[in-house]
Design an enzyme around this catalytic site. Sequence first.
Site, PDB file in Angstrom:
ATOM      1  CB  ILE A   1      67.490  -6.529  59.956  1.00 20.04           C
ATOM      2  CG1 ILE A   1      66.200  -5.914  59.399  1.00 20.04           C
ATOM      3  CG2 ILE A   1      68.303  -7.173  58.857  1.00 20.04           C
ATOM      4  CD1 ILE A   1      66.431  -4.835  58.359  1.00 20.04           C
TER       5      ILE A   1
ATOM      6  NE  ARG B   1      60.084 -11.403  68.253  1.00 23.82           N
ATOM      7  CZ  ARG B   1      59.629 -11.330  69.500  1.00 23.82           C
ATOM      8  NH1 ARG B   1      60.279 -10.588  70.384  1.00 23.82           N
ATOM      9  NH2 ARG B   1      58.545 -11.989  69.869  1.00 23.82           N
ATOM     10  N   GLY B   2      60.060  -6.097  67.038  1.00 28.84           N
ATOM     11  CA  GLY B   2      59.441  -5.176  67.978  1.00 28.84           C
ATOM     12  C   GLY B   2      58.050  -5.614  68.342  1.00 28.84           C
TER      13      GLY B   2
ATOM     14  CG  ASP C   1      58.314   5.570  71.020  1.00 24.78           C
ATOM     15  OD1 ASP C   1      58.919   5.821  72.088  1.00 24.78           O
ATOM     16  OD2 ASP C   1      58.273   4.434  70.522  1.00 24.78           O
TER      17      ASP C   1
END
Length: 676
Positions: free
Chosen positions: A359, A361-362, A478
Site C-alpha cells: 500500500i 513505498r518510501g 517533516d
Amino acid sequence: MYIVSMFGLAGLEALICFIFLFLFSFLTSFKASAQNPFYLNHDCPNRTTYSSNSTYSTNLKTLLSSFASRNASYSTGFQNIRAGQTPDRVTGLFLCRGDLSPEVCSNCVAFSVNESLTRCPNQREAVFYYEECILRYSHKNFLSTVTYEGELIMRNPNNISSIQNQRDQFIDLVQSNMNQAANEAANSSRKFSTIKTELTSLQTLYGLVQCTPDLARQDCFSCLTSSINRMMPLFRIGARQFWPSCNSRYELYAFYNETAIGTPSPPPLFPGSTPPLTSPSIPGKSGNSTVLVVAIVVLAVLLFIALVGYCFLAQRTKKTFDTASASEVGDDMATADSLQLDYRTIQTATNDFAESNKIGRGGFGEVYKGTFSNGKEVAVKRLSKNSRQGEAEFKTEVVVVAKLQHRNLVRLLGFSLQGEERILVYEYMPNKSLDCLLFDPTKQTQLDWMQRYNIIGGIARGILYLHQDSRLTIIHRDLKASNILLDADINPKIADFGMARIFGLDQTQDNTSRIVGTYGYMAPEYAMHGQFSMKSDVYSFGVLVLEIISGRKNSSFDESDGAQDLLTHTWRLWTNRTALDLVDPLIANNCQNSEVVRCIHIGLLCVQEDPAKRPTISTVFMMLTSNTVTLPVPRQPGFFIQSSPVKDPTDSDQSTTTKSTPASIDDELITDLYPR
C-alpha cells in the site's frame, strides 16, 4: 562515617547547607504568614450610600462577620454570601490568591474585613485589593457576572528594552504564555493557574492568573485575556492588573509560592467562637511556640532521612531519563517484549509480503496491509536492507515511539527482528494519507469544511503533544500532507517520524549539517542554515493549514498563477483583502467565512519569516479553539531561493536532501512511520 563516605565532605556540606536554607525559608514564611496583609488599593464609588442604623448596615455587618468567622471557606480560598432581603440585600465575596495557605487566606480576609468599614464607611459597594486577597460587597447581585469596573493597574518600574525588535519579541512571549495560563485557569475548577517559562539562560518568566470561581469558563477566559491585554501596552518587565472578577500578573522573578501550587490543604481548626466585627481574630498570631519548635525539628529530621534515602537510591539506580544512547536503547529493548511480534505471524498476515498487499513505498522501505488471525488490520513497514535507517535508529524507534500515545499520532503496535529483517507494525489507516483525498480531484468532495477544520485542529493537538505534553520534547521536522494519515472517521494522525529529533529539557533549537525534508514545508532557517526548533514545525503546520483550506499543493503553482507558491499567493490575497478567494471552490458555499478567514490568518502567522514572530503551537491551539483570543497582524511569509536539491529517487513525495556543509549521517533519527 557512613554518611560522609556516601556523600563525600563536599556533598555533606551541601546537604547541611540545604537543610539550613530550608529551615530558614520555613521560618521566614511562617513569620511572613503572621504579618498583616499588604494593602494595594480600594474602590468604593460614592454613587449610593447607607446610614449607620439602616437595615443595609445590619446586613453588611452580618455578611462581613461570616467572612471573618472560623467557618468561612479559607480552604478553597473563595466564598460568596448574600445577606438580607431586597432592597437591602448585600452580596459579597472574598478571593484569596491560589498559591496561599488557608492560614494566610484567613489572616487576609479578617484583616480586610476589619479595615473595610474604615476605608469605605457608608458606601453600598466596595472592593478592596490586597497582595493576598480581594474582598468585595455590593447592593447589586454581581455573582457569576464579569465586572470591568474598579480597575487597578500596577507596573514594574523597569522598562523593556528600547530596541523595537527585542521589545516586540518580549511582549509576544509574555502574551502567548499568559494566554496559555488564562486558558488553563478558565478550564479549571479553581479558576487559577501559574506559568514558569525560561526566556533565556538567565531570565525566567513567572505569571499568575485568577478568576472568581463562580464565573463560567468563557467569562473567565474573556476577563483574563482582557486583563492581559491591558498590561501589554505598558512595555514593562513586570505588571499586574486587577478587576473585581479577575486579575493577572507577570514578573521576571518568582512572586508566588511555587511549592504551594496544587490542591489546597484542609481548613485549620481555630479555637474560640465567631469574633465580633469590630475586632476579628487574626489566626496565626497566637500559635504555641513549643509546637512550632517541635514541628520544625520533626520536619528537619524527616527531610534529612528523605534526602539520605533518595541519594542512596540514586546511587543504586544511576539511571538517566534523557535522550538514550544507542547502548542504553539496546538495554531498554529488553523491556519492550510486549511489543515484539513473531516474524512468521507477520509473514502470514501479509501473505508473505505479497505485491497485492503493498500500500505504500518510501525511502526507508515498503508498507504492506496485513490482517492478523483475529481479523485486526495493520500496516506493516518492512525496512529495506540498504535503508538509511540503521540498527540504533530502529531500536530507538521501538523504545521511544511506543511511549507516544495520543489520538492524533499513529500508534506503533509492535516490531519484529528476524535475521536482517527489521519490521514495524502500525495501526491501519483505511483512508490513507491526507494528500490522497485533498489533492485528488475525484476524492476532494469527501472533505467538507467541517472535516477540514477538524483535521487542522487534530494536527495541532498532535504537535502540541510532541512539543509540550509528552515526556519527551520531539521536533518532527517533516510535517506534510502525505505524513498526515486519516482513520475511518477522517480523524488525522501524524505519521513518519524518520527525521524527528529529541530535545533536551532546556533545549530550544538545534543545527544540522544534513538538511532533509520536503521543500515547500521547510522553514527558511532550516532550509538555508540547518537550524530547526519547535517553530520550524509551526511553519510546516502553517503550510498545511493553507493547503487544507485551498485544496492545492504548495508546489502546484506556476508563473501562470502569478505566484511562485501557495504562500506568495495567499499573502497577495491577504494584503488585497480578498483572502476568501483562497478557499477551495468545493467548500466555498458551505463554510463560515469568519472561521475560514481566521484559519487563514493563523496559517499566515505560522509561516512568518522570523521564527520569533511565529506563535508556539500551544498559542496556535488556543487561537483555533477560542474566538476571544486576539490575533496579531501577520508579517510577510518566509521566502527563500531554492538551490538545486538532490532528490531522493526512492521518495515519491519528492523529499529532498540538501548538503549545506560536508554531510554526516542523520544523527539522532527517531522513527519513521508509514508512508514516506
